[in-house]
Design a protein around this motif. Structure first.
Motif, short mmCIF file in Angstrom:
data_model
loop_
_atom_site.label_atom_id
_atom_site.label_comp_id
_atom_site.label_asym_id
_atom_site.label_seq_id
_atom_site.Cartn_x
_atom_site.Cartn_y
_atom_site.Cartn_z
N LEU A 6 -14.37 -15.54 0.47
CA LEU A 6 -13.70 -15.15 1.71
C LEU A 6 -12.29 -14.65 1.46
N THR A 7 -11.52 -15.36 0.65
CA THR A 7 -10.15 -14.91 0.37
C THR A 7 -10.14 -13.61 -0.42
N SER A 8 -11.10 -13.44 -1.31
CA SER A 8 -11.22 -12.18 -2.04
C SER A 8 -11.53 -11.04 -1.08
N PHE A 9 -12.45 -11.28 -0.17
CA PHE A 9 -12.84 -10.26 0.80
C PHE A 9 -11.66 -9.89 1.70
N LEU A 10 -10.90 -10.88 2.15
CA LEU A 10 -9.76 -10.60 3.02
C LEU A 10 -8.66 -9.82 2.30
N GLY A 11 -8.37 -10.19 1.07
CA GLY A 11 -7.34 -9.48 0.32
C GLY A 11 -7.71 -8.03 0.07
N VAL A 12 -8.95 -7.82 -0.33
CA VAL A 12 -9.40 -6.45 -0.59
C VAL A 12 -9.45 -5.66 0.71
N SER A 13 -9.86 -6.30 1.79
CA SER A 13 -9.93 -5.60 3.09
C SER A 13 -8.56 -5.16 3.57
N LEU A 14 -7.57 -6.03 3.42
CA LEU A 14 -6.22 -5.65 3.83
C LEU A 14 -5.68 -4.47 3.02
N SER A 15 -5.88 -4.51 1.73
CA SER A 15 -5.37 -3.41 0.90
C SER A 15 -6.16 -2.13 1.14
N LEU A 16 -7.47 -2.24 1.36
CA LEU A 16 -8.28 -1.04 1.61
C LEU A 16 -7.92 -0.41 2.95
N SER A 17 -7.65 -1.23 3.97
CA SER A 17 -7.28 -0.66 5.26
C SER A 17 -5.94 0.07 5.17
N ASP A 18 -4.98 -0.46 4.43
CA ASP A 18 -3.71 0.25 4.23
C ASP A 18 -3.92 1.53 3.44
N PHE A 19 -4.78 1.48 2.42
CA PHE A 19 -5.07 2.67 1.63
C PHE A 19 -5.72 3.75 2.48
N LEU A 20 -6.68 3.38 3.31
CA LEU A 20 -7.34 4.36 4.17
C LEU A 20 -6.37 4.93 5.21
N ALA A 21 -5.52 4.08 5.77
CA ALA A 21 -4.56 4.56 6.76
C ALA A 21 -3.59 5.57 6.13
N ASP A 22 -3.14 5.29 4.92
CA ASP A 22 -2.24 6.22 4.25
C ASP A 22 -2.97 7.49 3.82
N GLY A 23 -4.17 7.34 3.29
CA GLY A 23 -4.91 8.49 2.80
C GLY A 23 -5.38 9.42 3.89
N LEU A 24 -5.73 8.88 5.05
CA LEU A 24 -6.20 9.70 6.16
C LEU A 24 -5.08 10.06 7.14
N ASN A 25 -3.85 9.63 6.83
CA ASN A 25 -2.69 9.89 7.69
C ASN A 25 -2.93 9.41 9.12
N LEU A 26 -3.42 8.18 9.24
CA LEU A 26 -3.68 7.59 10.54
C LEU A 26 -2.80 6.35 10.72
N SER A 27 -2.50 6.05 11.96
CA SER A 27 -1.73 4.85 12.27
C SER A 27 -2.70 3.68 12.41
N LYS A 28 -2.24 2.49 12.03
CA LYS A 28 -3.08 1.30 12.16
C LYS A 28 -2.95 0.68 13.55
N GLN A 29 -2.44 1.45 14.48
CA GLN A 29 -2.29 0.98 15.86
C GLN A 29 -2.98 1.98 16.77
N GLY A 30 -3.42 1.52 17.91
CA GLY A 30 -4.04 2.40 18.88
C GLY A 30 -5.52 2.65 18.59
N SER A 31 -5.99 3.83 18.98
CA SER A 31 -7.41 4.13 18.85
C SER A 31 -7.83 4.39 17.41
N SER A 32 -6.93 4.83 16.56
CA SER A 32 -7.30 5.09 15.17
C SER A 32 -7.50 3.81 14.38
N ALA A 33 -7.03 2.68 14.91
CA ALA A 33 -7.23 1.40 14.23
C ALA A 33 -8.71 1.06 14.15
N TRP A 34 -9.46 1.39 15.20
CA TRP A 34 -10.91 1.11 15.17
C TRP A 34 -11.59 1.87 14.04
#
Length: 80
Positions: A6-34
């Motif tokens: 579980l902790t491995s999954f959470l750590g990787v998920s947090l870093s992957l979501s930041d990576f995707l947000a930066d790579g796709l130039n999307l904000s992690k707030q609002g409708s693009s967060a989904w």
């Protein structure tokens, strides 16, 4: 073992979501967060549901590779 997964999954998920947000130039707030969180969480959850032994198999292979990198390789370099 479940806490470790579980902790491995959470750590990787947090870093992957930041990576995707930066790579796709999307904000992690609002409708693009989904979109970001669904791209982050749906692939691993679907793989766990359809192929439950895949994660343990990947951990076994990673353990073998770490054994060679951390034990065999340094001894071989020392002997050389």
């Amino acid at each position: 073992m479940t806490v470790g997964i579980l902790t491995s999954f959470l750590g990787v998920s947090l870093s992957l979501s930041d990576f995707l947000a930066d790579g796709l130039n999307l904000s992690k707030q609002g409708s693009s967060a989904w979109l970001i969180y669904s791209l982050t969480l749906l692939p691993p959850v679907s793989m766990i549901l359809w192929l439950p032994n895949l994660f343990m198999s990947a951990l076994e292979h990673a353990g073998i590779i770490c054994f060679f990198l951390l034990i065999v390789w340094p001894i071989a370099i020392y002997l050389k």
